[in-house]
Design a protein around this motif. Sequence first.
Motif, PDB file in Angstrom:
ATOM      1  N   ALA A  96       1.422  -1.051  -0.040  1.00 37.98           N
ATOM      2  CA  ALA A  96       0.167  -0.079  -0.325  1.00 37.98           C
ATOM      3  C   ALA A  96       0.958   0.870  -0.024  1.00 37.98           C
ATOM      4  O   ALA A  96       0.973   2.243  -0.280  1.00 37.98           O
ATOM      5  N   GLU A  97       1.887   0.841   0.637  1.00 38.39           N
ATOM      6  CA  GLU A  97       3.485   2.367   0.620  1.00 38.39           C
ATOM      7  C   GLU A  97       3.227   2.264  -0.971  1.00 38.39           C
ATOM      8  O   GLU A  97       3.883   3.532  -1.413  1.00 38.39           O
ATOM      9  N   VAL A  98       3.863   1.273  -1.721  1.00 39.58           N
ATOM     10  CA  VAL A  98       4.615   1.478  -2.177  1.00 39.58           C
ATOM     11  C   VAL A  98       3.575   1.937  -3.520  1.00 39.58           C
ATOM     12  O   VAL A  98       3.326   3.096  -4.405  1.00 39.58           O
ATOM     13  N   ALA A  99       2.008   1.935  -3.680  1.00 40.34           N
ATOM     14  CA  ALA A  99       0.967   2.433  -3.998  1.00 40.34           C
ATOM     15  C   ALA A  99       1.005   4.097  -4.235  1.00 40.34           C
ATOM     16  O   ALA A  99       0.560   4.876  -4.382  1.00 40.34           O
ATOM     17  N   ARG A 100       0.658   4.476  -2.903  1.00 41.75           N
ATOM     18  CA  ARG A 100       1.216   5.469  -2.299  1.00 41.75           C
ATOM     19  C   ARG A 100       1.957   6.563  -3.312  1.00 41.75           C
ATOM     20  O   ARG A 100       1.686   7.942  -3.797  1.00 41.75           O
ATOM     21  N   LEU A 101       3.322   5.549  -3.120  1.00 43.79           N
ATOM     22  CA  LEU A 101       4.506   6.149  -3.698  1.00 43.79           C
ATOM     23  C   LEU A 101       3.765   6.751  -5.374  1.00 43.79           C
ATOM     24  O   LEU A 101       4.487   7.327  -5.812  1.00 43.79           O
ATOM     25  N   ALA A 102       3.951   5.341  -5.749  1.00 37.74           N
ATOM     26  CA  ALA A 102       3.770   5.152  -7.670  1.00 37.74           C
ATOM     27  C   ALA A 102       2.596   6.495  -7.337  1.00 37.74           C
ATOM     28  O   ALA A 102       2.588   7.000  -8.374  1.00 37.74           O
ATOM     29  N   GLN A 103       1.111   6.425  -6.106  1.00 37.72           N
ATOM     30  CA  GLN A 103       0.642   8.042  -7.444  1.00 37.72           C
ATOM     31  C   GLN A 103       1.051   9.342  -7.084  1.00 37.72           C
ATOM     32  O   GLN A 103       1.042  10.061  -7.383  1.00 37.72           O
ATOM     33  N   ARG A 104       2.185   9.427  -5.798  1.00 38.84           N
ATOM     34  CA  ARG A 104       2.776  10.817  -6.009  1.00 38.84           C
ATOM     35  C   ARG A 104       3.937  10.981  -6.877  1.00 38.84           C
ATOM     36  O   ARG A 104       3.770  12.036  -7.350  1.00 38.84           O
ATOM     37  N   ALA A 105       4.566  10.269  -7.167  1.00 39.02           N
ATOM     38  CA  ALA A 105       4.971   9.991  -8.726  1.00 39.02           C
ATOM     39  C   ALA A 105       4.092  10.781  -9.945  1.00 39.02           C
ATOM     40  O   ALA A 105       5.005  11.348 -10.887  1.00 39.02           O
ATOM     41  N   GLU A 106       3.082   9.673 -10.226  1.00 33.53           N
ATOM     42  CA  GLU A 106       1.723  10.350 -11.526  1.00 33.53           C
ATOM     43  C   GLU A 106       1.693  11.705 -11.039  1.00 33.53           C
ATOM     44  O   GLU A 106       1.011  12.515 -12.022  1.00 33.53           O
ATOM     45  N   ASN A 107       1.160  12.035  -9.783  1.00 39.30           N
ATOM     46  CA  ASN A 107       0.721  13.138  -9.659  1.00 39.30           C
ATOM     47  C   ASN A 107       1.691  14.363 -10.081  1.00 39.30           C
ATOM     48  O   ASN A 107       1.610  15.571  -9.798  1.00 39.30           O
ATOM     49  N   GLN A 108       2.909  14.517  -8.945  1.00 39.46           N
ATOM     50  CA  GLN A 108       4.222  15.603  -9.087  1.00 39.46           C
ATOM     51  C   GLN A 108       4.848  15.233  -9.788  1.00 39.46           C
ATOM     52  O   GLN A 108       5.453  16.466 -11.048  1.00 39.46           O
ATOM     53  N   TYR A 109       5.069  14.415 -10.257  1.00 40.43           N
ATOM     54  CA  TYR A 109       6.718  13.678 -11.665  1.00 40.43           C
ATOM     55  C   TYR A 109       5.787  14.236 -12.550  1.00 40.43           C
ATOM     56  O   TYR A 109       6.528  15.277 -13.615  1.00 40.43           O
ATOM     57  N   VAL A 110       4.915  12.852 -12.983  1.00 40.46           N
ATOM     58  CA  VAL A 110       4.166  13.003 -14.601  1.00 40.46           C
ATOM     59  C   VAL A 110       3.293  14.140 -14.704  1.00 40.46           C
ATOM     60  O   VAL A 110       3.429  14.520 -16.017  1.00 40.46           O
ATOM     61  N   GLY A 111       2.711  14.861 -13.780  1.00 42.39           N
ATOM     62  CA  GLY A 111       2.121  15.719 -13.520  1.00 42.39           C
ATOM     63  C   GLY A 111       0.408  15.401 -14.310  1.00 42.39           C
ATOM     64  O   GLY A 111      -0.459  15.726 -15.081  1.00 42.39           O
ATOM     65  N   ALA A 112       0.192  14.298 -13.669  1.00 42.14           N
ATOM     66  CA  ALA A 112      -1.410  13.627 -14.394  1.00 42.14           C
ATOM     67  C   ALA A 112      -1.995  14.180 -12.293  1.00 42.14           C
ATOM     68  O   ALA A 112      -1.667  13.325 -12.468  1.00 42.14           O
ATOM     69  N   PRO A 113      -3.457  14.553 -12.668  1.00 41.96           N
ATOM     70  CA  PRO A 113      -4.384  14.429 -11.732  1.00 41.96           C
ATOM     71  C   PRO A 113      -4.314  12.678 -10.817  1.00 41.96           C
ATOM     72  O   PRO A 113      -6.073  13.448 -11.021  1.00 41.96           O
ATOM     73  N   VAL A 114      -3.769  11.944 -10.675  1.00 44.09           N
ATOM     74  CA  VAL A 114      -4.981  10.688 -10.753  1.00 44.09           C
ATOM     75  C   VAL A 114      -4.763  10.217  -9.300  1.00 44.09           C
ATOM     76  O   VAL A 114      -4.746  10.955  -8.624  1.00 44.09           O
ATOM     77  N   GLY A 115      -5.909   9.668  -8.690  1.00 37.83           N
ATOM     78  CA  GLY A 115      -6.632   9.129  -7.506  1.00 37.83           C
ATOM     79  C   GLY A 115      -5.427   7.893  -7.600  1.00 37.83           C
ATOM     80  O   GLY A 115      -4.551   7.492  -7.836  1.00 37.83           O
ATOM     81  N   LEU A 116      -6.159   7.468  -6.329  1.00 42.01           N
ATOM     82  CA  LEU A 116      -5.361   5.968  -5.901  1.00 42.01           C
ATOM     83  C   LEU A 116      -5.730   4.615  -5.779  1.00 42.01           C
ATOM     84  O   LEU A 116      -4.848   3.565  -6.345  1.00 42.01           O
ATOM     85  N   MET A 117      -6.961   4.793  -6.795  1.00 42.79           N
ATOM     86  CA  MET A 117      -7.445   3.383  -6.853  1.00 42.79           C
ATOM     87  C   MET A 117      -6.876   2.324  -8.049  1.00 42.79           C
ATOM     88  O   MET A 117      -6.136   1.695  -7.605  1.00 42.79           O
ATOM     89  N   ASP A 118      -5.795   3.023  -8.835  1.00 42.24           N
ATOM     90  CA  ASP A 118      -5.487   2.056  -9.860  1.00 42.24           C
ATOM     91  C   ASP A 118      -4.247   1.211  -9.539  1.00 42.24           C
ATOM     92  O   ASP A 118      -3.322   0.629  -9.394  1.00 42.24           O
ATOM     93  N   GLN A 119      -3.042   2.740  -8.512  1.00 46.81           N
ATOM     94  CA  GLN A 119      -1.743   1.891  -7.946  1.00 46.81           C
ATOM     95  C   GLN A 119      -2.376   0.807  -6.840  1.00 46.81           C
ATOM     96  O   GLN A 119      -1.605   0.124  -6.893  1.00 46.81           O
TER      97      GLN A 119
END
Length: 376
Positions: free
Chosen positions: A143-166
């Motif tokens: 679950a922590e990896v999922a949260r980190l992956a969401q942060r990466a997509e939000n802040q690094y890639v720039g996509a405002p995605v939620g957490l479900m996919d991760q």
Amino acid sequence: MSKFAEVFGVEPDGVWRAPGRVNLIGEHTDYNDGIVLPIALPNQITISASARTDGVIAVASSGQNDVITFELDSLAPGSVKDWAAYPAGAAWVLREAQYGIGGANLLVESDLPSGAGLSSSAALLCASAVALLGLRDLEVDPAEVARLAQRAENQYVGAPVGLMDQMASMCCSAGHALYFDIRAMTTDQIPFDPAADGLALLVVDVKAPHRHVDGEYAARRQSCEQAAAELGVPALRSIAVEDLDEALTRLSDDVVRRRVRHVVTEIRRVEEAVALMRAGQLRDVGPLFTASHVSLRDDFEITVPELDVAVDTALAAGALGARMTGGGFGGCIIALVDSSTATTVLNAIEKAFAANSFTTPASLDATPSTGASRLS
């Protein structure tokens, strides 16, 4: 010689994978503190990896000859573009979280179709993260990896995605759907094994181009946030179905009312689906799929003709239920069918698409599978 050795000159130290996902029900409730019910697919991103000692990360795709390199210490949001931004984002977020990763060679392979709404981007981020961690024998809660992956997509890639996919890519288990309560940040494994009941879950990629997606998503999110503010609640999750009619009378805009009606009733449908699955009444989940599609079509207005034709045709051919899944405006449908009628349903959809001059659809195996893991 392996493909990895051809590209990087060494053999890999290991192979890691992360799956794509479909959401059974609960569409567009995630930014309303809602609940969702995804499964992991057998289709996945696979990353072969070897460690490097020079602080450089080199990434390549099995379908391309180019190798993209960047230094771990110099990563910053936006510094790597295109598809390589996802493994770069995984490396950046792990470095920022002070996990002791290092340089690496990463070879990416995928059997997830892009543009189908099956979370290939989340799978790529998660696969990259578990490979980078695995190379250094770092164990991190999924679950922590999922949260980190969401942060990466939000802040690094720039996509405002939620957490479900991760969360689906990291935390699903075989033979189950993942009940994810966004407000409580809790998960539960719900038995979901269609084959054991003589059923099949079909995923059909309608091959429709996504149209005006970013603006449309933003408009719907804004409508939901506007409604919550008018109703004086933190999110639409706070409105019970029993109080929906009264809440709708307090909203002046008809479009906003329809958006609210979808979210509130969709959350109830998730609760009903979970109860039926726990009771072993999987066949009875079908009508909830269909009701969800009607709501997404009429109240949330995110379907396109290809999705509607696929759903209507599946139902006419004997499906127990069918609905669009994913963000909408293209992507896939899912249909719950008797195993003996799966081919009939797929053939009917193909004929309907030909009659409407749509692009030929494609189907995927939707056996509920396990989350990210090491393969070798």
